[in-house]
Design a protein around this motif. Structure first.
Motif, short mmCIF file in Angstrom:
data_model
loop_
_atom_site.label_atom_id
_atom_site.label_comp_id
_atom_site.label_asym_id
_atom_site.label_seq_id
_atom_site.Cartn_x
_atom_site.Cartn_y
_atom_site.Cartn_z
N GLU A 18 -39.52 -11.12 -91.81
CA GLU A 18 -39.23 -10.26 -90.66
C GLU A 18 -37.74 -10.11 -90.39
N VAL A 51 -49.58 -5.00 -92.49
CA VAL A 51 -48.85 -5.33 -91.26
C VAL A 51 -49.66 -4.85 -90.06
N PRO A 104 -41.36 -4.81 -87.39
CA PRO A 104 -40.38 -5.40 -86.47
C PRO A 104 -39.09 -4.60 -86.38
N ALA A 151 -46.18 -12.87 -91.13
CA ALA A 151 -44.95 -12.51 -90.42
C ALA A 151 -45.09 -11.22 -89.63
N PHE A 152 -46.08 -10.38 -90.01
CA PHE A 152 -46.22 -9.07 -89.38
C PHE A 152 -47.56 -8.92 -88.67
#
Length: 217
Positions: A136, A154, A158, A208-209
């Motif tokens: 990210e 995702v 971000p 992370a997403f």
């Protein structure tokens, strides 16, 4: 001995061309880059199968059709810089490197990153570098970028990545909502990104997403 060159041709003829991807740089890259070298040894025989290739730990290699259609819409030119997020062993990076001036791959797994750098060197992708760090966060020190693409599903894109995109740059993300996935292409103008749906696809959501949901009773 497995004829991987024949499998590459078959992949292009049965998965890429039928998906209306006809740009020569993409076809040439996917015929040239040895996908079998960018997967774990135990999965070499499965390197050219249709569908998402599960690499374990929530990671994957996008199916060839999805990557090809992403690249087709992004329309990378040879004077552009690309940020490739979560490429694992670097297949997408190697393919994009044959079209772009520079590709920066961001891999947060240090062992994967080290192996990716070696495989990319063997593939003579001299214009590709591997940056170790959280997905990210991208790699601002090498940016800004003309193109950003993410190799996995995702739920959100971000702002830290969008901030590394040049004005009039493009970003491709596979947004997953429930069982449905849609690749969307974002075009940046000023501080704003305008998204449009491109095509349907699917892949595991990268942690992370993912959107952190708070449940209350």
């Amino acid at each position: 001995m497995t004829d991987f060159a024949a499998r590459r041709r078959t992949m292009v003829d049965t998965q890429i061309r039928p998906s209306d991807v006809t740009k020569f740089p993409i076809i040439d890259a996917m015929l040239t880059v040895k996908r079998e070298n960018f997967v774990p040894d135990a999965q070499r025989e499965a390197a050219y199968v249709e569908g998402v290739l599960d690499l374990g730990d929530g990671r994957c290699l996008l199916e060839p059709r999805t990557l090809a259609k992403m690249l087709d819409i992004l329309n990378i030119s040879n004077d552009e810089a690309v940020l490739d997020i979560a490429p694992a062993l670097g297949y997408s990076t190697a393919v994009a490197a044959r079209m772009a001036q520079l590709v920066v791959a961001v891999e947060q797994d240090e062992s994967l990153a080290a192996e990716a750098q070696n495989v990319l060197m063997e593939a003579e992708a001299d214009n590709a570098i591997v940056h170790v760090g959280p997905f990210e966060e991208g790699a601002a020190e090498h940016g800004p970028y003309d193109v950003i693409m993410i190799q996995g599903g995702v739920e959100h894109a971000p702002e830290t990545l969008i901030a590394q995109l040049k004005d009039h740059g493009r970003i491709a993300c596979l947004f997953v909502e429930g069982a449905l996935g849609t690749v969307r292409i974002g075009h940046k103008s000023g501080d704003r990104v305008t998204w449009r749906d491109a095509f349907n696809a699917n892949a595991p959501i990268l942690q992370a997403f993912s959107t952190n949901r708070v449940f209350s009773l």
